[in-house]
Motif scaffolding. Sequence first.
Motif, PDB file in Angstrom:
ATOM      1  N   ALA A  40      39.702  -6.102  91.254  1.00 28.00           N
ATOM      2  CA  ALA A  40      39.811  -7.469  91.654  1.00 28.00           C
ATOM      3  C   ALA A  40      38.830  -8.105  92.421  1.00 28.00           C
ATOM      4  N   HIS A 195      36.487  -8.881  84.863  1.00 24.51           N
ATOM      5  CA  HIS A 195      37.802  -8.921  85.206  1.00 24.51           C
ATOM      6  C   HIS A 195      38.720  -9.363  84.207  1.00 24.51           C
ATOM      7  N   TYR A 196      38.105  -9.720  82.916  1.00 29.66           N
ATOM      8  CA  TYR A 196      38.726  -9.768  81.779  1.00 29.66           C
ATOM      9  C   TYR A 196      39.324  -8.697  81.124  1.00 29.66           C
ATOM     10  N   MET A 197      40.395  -8.266  81.029  1.00 27.64           N
ATOM     11  CA  MET A 197      40.855  -6.914  80.886  1.00 27.64           C
ATOM     12  C   MET A 197      40.795  -6.832  79.064  1.00 27.64           C
ATOM     13  N   ASP A 198      40.422  -7.967  78.292  1.00 27.69           N
ATOM     14  CA  ASP A 198      40.374  -7.377  76.979  1.00 27.69           C
ATOM     15  C   ASP A 198      38.920  -6.965  76.784  1.00 27.69           C
ATOM     16  N   GLU A 201      39.215  -3.254  77.244  1.00 27.33           N
ATOM     17  CA  GLU A 201      39.590  -2.402  76.028  1.00 27.33           C
ATOM     18  C   GLU A 201      38.370  -1.939  75.053  1.00 27.33           C
ATOM     19  N   TYR A 202      37.377  -2.543  74.961  1.00 32.60           N
ATOM     20  CA  TYR A 202      36.287  -2.128  74.351  1.00 32.60           C
ATOM     21  C   TYR A 202      35.283  -0.996  74.836  1.00 32.60           C
ATOM     22  N   LYS A 221      42.914   4.150  76.292  1.00 32.44           N
ATOM     23  CA  LYS A 221      44.125   4.519  75.635  1.00 32.44           C
ATOM     24  C   LYS A 221      44.914   5.541  76.614  1.00 32.44           C
ATOM     25  N   LYS A 224      46.595   3.455  79.517  1.00 28.07           N
ATOM     26  CA  LYS A 224      47.589   2.801  79.082  1.00 28.07           C
ATOM     27  C   LYS A 224      48.799   3.736  78.955  1.00 28.07           C
ATOM     28  N   ASN A 233      45.403  -5.218  80.863  1.00 30.50           N
ATOM     29  CA  ASN A 233      45.839  -6.050  81.749  1.00 30.50           C
ATOM     30  C   ASN A 233      47.034  -5.595  82.535  1.00 30.50           C
ATOM     31  N   PHE A 236      45.982  -2.824  84.912  1.00 27.15           N
ATOM     32  CA  PHE A 236      45.398  -3.551  86.169  1.00 27.15           C
ATOM     33  C   PHE A 236      46.248  -3.986  87.005  1.00 27.15           C
ATOM     34  N   LEU A 237      47.432  -4.738  86.601  1.00 23.11           N
ATOM     35  CA  LEU A 237      48.426  -5.476  87.431  1.00 23.11           C
ATOM     36  C   LEU A 237      49.276  -4.407  88.120  1.00 23.11           C
ATOM     37  N   ALA A 240      46.685  -2.835  90.997  1.00 24.25           N
ATOM     38  CA  ALA A 240      45.996  -3.659  92.071  1.00 24.25           C
ATOM     39  C   ALA A 240      47.127  -4.282  92.798  1.00 24.25           C
ATOM     40  N   ARG A 241      48.389  -4.140  92.293  1.00 23.66           N
ATOM     41  CA  ARG A 241      49.608  -4.724  92.874  1.00 23.66           C
ATOM     42  C   ARG A 241      49.103  -6.349  93.330  1.00 23.66           C
ATOM     43  N   ILE A 242      50.483  -6.825  93.742  1.00 21.68           N
ATOM     44  CA  ILE A 242      50.218  -8.355  94.158  1.00 21.68           C
ATOM     45  C   ILE A 242      49.558  -8.161  95.646  1.00 21.68           C
TER      46      ILE A 242
ATOM     47  N   ASP B 163      40.513 -12.970  89.109  1.00 22.30           N
ATOM     48  CA  ASP B 163      40.794 -11.607  88.661  1.00 22.30           C
ATOM     49  C   ASP B 163      42.430 -11.541  88.037  1.00 22.30           C
ATOM     50  N   PRO B 164      42.763 -10.590  87.318  1.00 26.31           N
ATOM     51  CA  PRO B 164      43.844 -10.715  86.679  1.00 26.31           C
ATOM     52  C   PRO B 164      45.246 -11.069  87.546  1.00 26.31           C
ATOM     53  N   VAL B 165      45.242 -10.387  88.826  1.00 20.23           N
ATOM     54  CA  VAL B 165      46.314 -10.587  89.628  1.00 20.23           C
ATOM     55  C   VAL B 165      46.390 -11.959  90.088  1.00 20.23           C
ATOM     56  N   ARG B 167      45.201 -14.554  88.531  1.00 25.06           N
ATOM     57  CA  ARG B 167      45.694 -15.259  87.356  1.00 25.06           C
ATOM     58  C   ARG B 167      47.028 -15.250  87.075  1.00 25.06           C
ATOM     59  N   GLU B 169      49.616 -14.763  89.271  1.00 24.38           N
ATOM     60  CA  GLU B 169      50.354 -15.544  90.195  1.00 24.38           C
ATOM     61  C   GLU B 169      49.919 -17.177  89.947  1.00 24.38           C
ATOM     62  N   GLY B 253      39.044  -4.459  71.213  1.00 24.01           N
ATOM     63  CA  GLY B 253      39.629  -3.282  71.913  1.00 24.01           C
ATOM     64  C   GLY B 253      39.224  -1.976  71.234  1.00 24.01           C
ATOM     65  N   GLU B 254      40.199  -1.031  71.388  1.00 24.15           N
ATOM     66  CA  GLU B 254      39.970   0.145  70.802  1.00 24.15           C
ATOM     67  C   GLU B 254      40.221   0.262  69.192  1.00 24.15           C
TER      68      GLU B 254
END
Lengths: 258, 300
Positions: A40, A195-198, A201-202, A221, A224, A233, A236-237, A240-242, B163-165, B167, B169, B253-254
């Motif tokens: 984050a 910080h873009y989770m897509d 994936e690469y 993999k 997940k 994503n 990560f969520l 990293a929690r809220i 960051d994703p968190v 975003r 929210e 991705g994969e």
Amino acid sequence: MKEENVIEVNQLTKTFGDFTAVNTISFEVKKGEIFGFLGANGAGKTTAMKMLIGISKPSSGQATVAGFDVYSQPENIKKNIGYMSQKFALYDDLTVKENITFFGGIYGLSKKKIKEKREELISELGLENISNKLVGSLPLGWKQKLSFSVSLLHEPKIVFLDEPTGGVDPITRRQFWEMIYKAADQGTTIFVTTHYMDEAEYCDRVSIMVEGKIEALDTPKKLKEQFKVDSMNDVFLKLARIPSPTLPKGKGKNTDCN
Amino acid sequence: MSISLSNISKSYKKVKAVQDISFDVNPGELFGLIGPDGAGKTTIFRILTTLLISDEGTATVAGFDVVKDYKAIRKAVGYMPGRFSLYQDLTVEENLAFFATIFGTTIEENYDLIEDIYVQIEPFKNRRAGKLSGGMKQKLALCCALIHKPKVLFLDEPTTGVDPVSRKEFWEMLKRLQKKGITILVSTPYMDEAALCDRIALIQGGKILKIDTPEAIVSQFPKTIYNVGAVNMYKLIQSLQQYEHVYSVFPFGEFVHYTDKRDLFEISDLQSYLEKEGLTAIHIESTKANIEDAFMELAR
């Protein structure tokens, strides 16, 4: 041969006063690997990366990059890595050719080598018709592809990519990733923060930093599977929690500044 | 209609920023403009918020004409520009009070609208805006855009660089605002956020590629997509691009998303081709299209 480590990090730590930005992180990155370095805002990614590219001295712990020690050989590290970020890449008011020549010079390549590389790169990217245009006039996607190629000019062992593809259209973005795959296939190690989770994936493997520590490190993999979710994503969520609104991390340390 | 654009075009010198754009946003709708940098998203926002006059076409916001009634529009809309544009040297509280005063209201009067966002930054109300973290700046900017209780809210790339968190929210906040009856036009370069909108316009190079619900756009994808995986990603992409029946190959991705030119496609054909190419651990299965697939097909 295959298992050669290009980055080795052991208990690496960086403190600023009483704040620990990077807290005893350890990991290795292999030759030719695409390694995703996630976290984050304020998790410590930038601080960690600055230590690895030789521009910030660690407080404690060890690290070698391209075989060189981060404490005693930062200049050797700089010569053996490439760096590209979205924020700073190329000079807008130099032409495509001039940018290549300039960075070739910075990396200490001979005139002959620069010329060779310049021609190779321009033809590979199909930039023949615009090689005398100012970089500032190119679409963002082209700039980023050029910038990545320039970061490879001196054939570094590792390239650090700092959030490389934000805002680019999906097709160009994939062309960019094909270039990354190609470089990795040729043995260049790719270290990418995002910080873009897509983008995560690469990667071959991904680490996730939370509050200065590496909380997860594995293939996308396996991560997940481990967290029983469908996307990075969601991994990560979960990790990293809220964050508590009263506890901003990193740079936003809880001190008033007037 | 809360927002209506009819044949809007705008050029900057030689660059056609937006060309012949038309779409409507219904009252209470959460409408997304989805497209990369340079698509024309910000130009559309600036025309609708009366900061820029289009070369051609007409547009209305909350029933007012963007040229004739610009003053009425400015009172009726909230606008959060892409670049952080609050006063860095004012504190959180001072910024909010400033924007309330400009619009002839007070923080107290519309506090209910911003309450659940503002409580998250209230512990830092005496901190200067320039010293906030990215996520907190974004929340403050949203509060400032809401403090005069706008009918229509314009958010230009609110989640870029976040960051994703944060975003996640942020999108939850938007959903709550929508329930309070505010119409929202939001732009983003991130295709995964499209699914969170009621309807979206896919936009590239100043032109609209498609307007519909995210579900409809995905379901109209004309081909079957196959997820293809193998040990060496680079060789896999190369081999697929050279396959005689290839229609498209995109890394996802994969896996690689592969579509075939033929109507009758046999997985086993591709499997044996890839084996001949020397690839190992080959994995092929059909998968569903997503917004990015649809975008790339429409942009072809």
